[in-house]
Scaffold this motif. Structure first.
Motif, short mmCIF file in Angstrom:
data_model
loop_
_atom_site.label_atom_id
_atom_site.label_comp_id
_atom_site.label_asym_id
_atom_site.label_seq_id
_atom_site.Cartn_x
_atom_site.Cartn_y
_atom_site.Cartn_z
N HIS A 294 -42.86 30.47 -77.34
CA HIS A 294 -43.47 29.90 -78.00
C HIS A 294 -43.53 28.00 -77.57
O HIS A 294 -42.26 28.48 -76.23
CB HIS A 294 -42.57 29.19 -79.73
N VAL A 295 -43.41 27.40 -77.26
CA VAL A 295 -44.10 25.92 -76.68
C VAL A 295 -42.94 24.92 -77.40
O VAL A 295 -42.76 24.65 -78.58
CB VAL A 295 -45.38 25.39 -76.99
N PHE A 296 -41.97 25.16 -76.61
CA PHE A 296 -40.27 24.16 -77.25
C PHE A 296 -40.85 23.04 -77.67
O PHE A 296 -41.32 21.77 -76.40
CB PHE A 296 -39.57 24.43 -76.44
N ALA A 297 -41.07 22.24 -78.94
CA ALA A 297 -41.96 21.34 -79.17
C ALA A 297 -40.81 20.43 -80.92
O ALA A 297 -41.75 19.84 -80.87
CB ALA A 297 -43.21 20.87 -79.55
N PRO A 298 -39.39 20.35 -80.08
CA PRO A 298 -39.57 19.35 -80.43
C PRO A 298 -39.11 17.74 -80.92
O PRO A 298 -39.97 16.93 -80.05
CB PRO A 298 -37.68 19.19 -80.79
N SER A 299 -39.27 17.28 -82.00
CA SER A 299 -39.73 15.43 -82.39
C SER A 299 -39.89 14.71 -80.72
O SER A 299 -41.02 14.08 -80.87
CB SER A 299 -40.16 15.14 -83.22
N LYS A 306 -52.24 7.02 -78.95
CA LYS A 306 -52.56 6.15 -79.50
C LYS A 306 -53.88 5.47 -79.14
O LYS A 306 -54.97 5.02 -79.67
CB LYS A 306 -51.84 4.50 -79.49
N THR A 307 -54.39 6.73 -77.87
CA THR A 307 -55.90 6.48 -77.15
C THR A 307 -56.49 7.27 -77.74
O THR A 307 -57.80 7.29 -78.33
CB THR A 307 -55.48 6.99 -75.89
N TRP A 308 -56.24 8.93 -77.82
CA TRP A 308 -56.65 9.82 -78.32
C TRP A 308 -56.45 10.52 -79.54
O TRP A 308 -57.17 11.14 -80.37
CB TRP A 308 -56.48 11.47 -77.15
N ARG A 309 -55.75 9.57 -79.61
CA ARG A 309 -54.89 9.98 -81.73
C ARG A 309 -54.45 11.31 -81.61
O ARG A 309 -53.54 12.07 -81.08
CB ARG A 309 -56.41 10.52 -82.42
N GLY A 310 -53.56 12.10 -82.69
CA GLY A 310 -52.65 13.05 -82.60
C GLY A 310 -51.21 12.50 -82.18
O GLY A 310 -50.62 11.41 -82.39
N ILE A 311 -50.50 13.42 -81.65
CA ILE A 311 -49.70 13.33 -80.28
C ILE A 311 -49.75 13.60 -79.30
O ILE A 311 -50.58 14.73 -78.76
CB ILE A 311 -48.55 14.62 -80.94
N ARG A 312 -48.53 13.21 -78.24
CA ARG A 312 -48.83 14.14 -76.93
C ARG A 312 -47.41 13.67 -77.04
O ARG A 312 -46.08 13.35 -77.08
CB ARG A 312 -49.46 13.11 -76.41
N PRO A 313 -46.87 14.62 -75.69
CA PRO A 313 -45.74 14.54 -74.78
C PRO A 313 -45.33 13.19 -74.19
O PRO A 313 -46.14 12.08 -73.84
CB PRO A 313 -45.84 15.05 -73.01
N PHE A 314 -44.07 12.71 -74.90
CA PHE A 314 -43.59 11.45 -74.90
C PHE A 314 -42.74 11.56 -72.76
O PHE A 314 -41.84 12.34 -72.52
CB PHE A 314 -41.56 11.21 -75.40
N ARG A 315 -44.15 11.27 -72.38
CA ARG A 315 -43.87 10.78 -70.20
C ARG A 315 -42.52 10.16 -70.05
O ARG A 315 -41.98 8.84 -70.61
CB ARG A 315 -44.78 10.93 -70.13
N GLU A 323 -42.83 5.11 -68.94
CA GLU A 323 -42.51 4.85 -71.08
C GLU A 323 -40.80 5.66 -71.04
O GLU A 323 -40.61 5.05 -72.34
CB GLU A 323 -43.95 5.76 -70.96
N GLY A 324 -39.94 6.31 -70.45
CA GLY A 324 -38.87 5.85 -69.95
C GLY A 324 -38.56 7.55 -71.12
O GLY A 324 -37.21 7.72 -71.56
N GLY A 325 -39.40 8.08 -71.33
CA GLY A 325 -39.17 9.69 -71.67
C GLY A 325 -39.23 10.63 -71.19
O GLY A 325 -37.89 10.73 -70.11
N TYR A 326 -39.76 11.48 -71.87
CA TYR A 326 -39.46 13.23 -70.62
C TYR A 326 -39.61 13.40 -69.33
O TYR A 326 -39.48 13.81 -68.57
CB TYR A 326 -39.07 14.06 -72.02
N SER A 327 -40.76 14.07 -70.61
CA SER A 327 -41.89 14.20 -69.36
C SER A 327 -43.43 14.78 -70.01
O SER A 327 -43.81 14.38 -71.26
CB SER A 327 -41.55 16.04 -68.88
N ASP A 328 -44.37 15.12 -68.90
CA ASP A 328 -46.30 15.07 -69.08
C ASP A 328 -46.16 16.34 -69.48
O ASP A 328 -47.49 16.55 -70.41
CB ASP A 328 -46.91 14.51 -68.07
N HIS A 329 -45.50 17.64 -69.42
CA HIS A 329 -45.38 18.97 -70.12
C HIS A 329 -44.66 18.93 -71.51
O HIS A 329 -43.38 18.67 -70.59
CB HIS A 329 -45.19 20.00 -68.82
N LEU A 330 -44.60 19.94 -72.20
CA LEU A 330 -43.56 20.93 -73.24
C LEU A 330 -42.98 22.07 -71.87
O LEU A 330 -44.06 22.62 -71.71
CB LEU A 330 -44.72 20.83 -74.65
N PRO A 331 -41.71 22.21 -72.28
CA PRO A 331 -41.86 23.83 -71.67
C PRO A 331 -41.54 24.60 -72.96
O PRO A 331 -42.13 24.24 -73.97
CB PRO A 331 -39.66 22.94 -72.41
N LEU A 332 -41.83 25.92 -72.32
CA LEU A 332 -42.20 27.07 -72.57
C LEU A 332 -40.02 27.82 -72.64
O LEU A 332 -39.90 27.60 -71.74
CB LEU A 332 -42.63 27.50 -71.98
#
Length: 343
Positions: A294-299, A306-315, A323-332
């Motif tokens: 599975h794609v590991f996607a905790p909150s 805000k640009t495209w709606r929904g959610i996106r990776p916290f980059r 932004e001070g986030g994690y990465s533009d990819h989600l881990p597997l």
């Protein structure tokens, strides 16, 4: 009747051996593009100036150490109770970065070892494999060089590591970060196909020379499951329970995943974990646990888009904005079952 202490010891120890011989343990694997994990030191031989305190991203030590802590947090969270046995990382700069990740974050408790490429990518980007020695005994490694034309930018090498798991099976692990889609998907496709050709040549040789190879391929392919590189060049099929599995064929465990990377409002599955058919058969002593991919996607890895709606990776960066986030990819994440533990 007298019973010696030796006899008692044998009586007690034999059942323990039987239990150990029939034991089943979980062996977790993770693949993660960590988005530009650079240190703050300017390497005069590489184009890494933007990731320095004086660069246009203002990459400071505080930002760097925050990034290290975040990557460690993701690995620990994905490991849950047992820890992740193998972690394939994309977009790590050098040995210093990996050493800092393993020794200056809570990962120091996990006693990870690592190996990585030292390729000729102009930005200094490499791939690495972290492994826990109590679950994976590394036997050897090599870098697979991807040739490029004279006027083309050199690309990243492919990491090939082989080692023994607890069931005494030999596992061949490949960590890849294929050329990007810079310049357009169609224009850059040729370079990814060339990289996959190098990978395919190596896996074909394993199928030919090894009696019963067990192959695990992971990383950022910069292509979707249906693109030519994966579906035609690697012939990586989707895996279904009713498949007639072939040991010498590759299967994409994330063929039908919903996406690990979001670009212009669209989720795409650019990260993949592939295995050969032998790793999908429960009769084997080492195989993929059903339903574990599975794609590991905790909150905490996501934020509102805000640009495209929904959610996106916290980059870490959104363009050049920090932004001070994690990465533009989600881990597997995938879990294997290891039967008949022999170590």
């Amino acid at each position: 009747m007298k019973i010696s202490l030796l006899t008692i010891g044998v009586v007690v120890f034999l059942p323990f051996l039987c239990v150990l011989g029939n034991a089943q343990i979980h062996f977790s694997v993770m693949s993660y593009n960590v988005e530009n994990l650079f240190d703050t030191v300017n390497d005069p031989l590489m184009e890494d100036d933007e990731f320095t305190p004086a660069g246009n991203r203002f990459w400071t030590k505080s930002r760097y150490y925050r990034k290290l802590q975040y990557v460690a947090q993701v690995i620990q969270a994905a490991g849950e109770w047992t820890g992740v046995a193998l972690v394939g990382l994309c977009e790590v700069e050098n040995d210093s970065v990996v050493e800092h990740l393993l020794r200056r974050t809570p990962l120091y408790k996990e006693d990870y070892q690592y190996c990585m490429t030292h390729g000729c990518d102009k930005r200094g980007i490499n791939v690495a494999l972290l492994y826990q020695r109590d679950q994976f005994r590394m036997l050897g490694m090599e870098e697979l060089h991807v040739p490029t034309a004279v006027r083309e930018r050199p690309t990243r090498n492919i990491l090939h590591v082989w080692g023994e798991v607890l069931s005494s099976d030999t596992l061949d692990v490949f960590v890849c970060h294929l050329p990007s889609r810079y310049g357009g998907e169609l224009a850059s496709r040729k370079r990814r196909k060339e990289a996959v050709g190098v990978l395919r040549k190596c896996t074909d040789s394993l199928f030919f020379f090894r009696k019963s190879p067990k192959i695990l391929i992971m990383g950022d392919f910069n292509d979707t499951p249906q693109d030519e590189t994966l579906e035609q060049e690697l012939q990586a099929s989707p895996f279904h329970e009713d498949n007639l599995l072939e040991e010498n064929r590759l299967y994409n465990l994330f063929y039908e995943a919903s996406g690990s990377h979001k670009y212009q409002g669209e989720w795409n599955q650019l990260d993949h974990i592939l295995v050969n058919g032998a790793l999908l058969q429960e009769k084997q002593s080492f195989y993929v646990k059903e339903g574990s991919a599975h794609v590991f996607a905790p909150s905490f890895l996501l934020k509102p888009d805000k640009t495209w709606r929904g959610i996106r990776p916290f980059r870490t960066y959104y363009g050049f904005k920090y932004e001070g986030g994690y990465s533009d990819h989600l881990p597997l994440r995938v879990t294997f079952i290891c039967k008949g533990v022999k170590w």
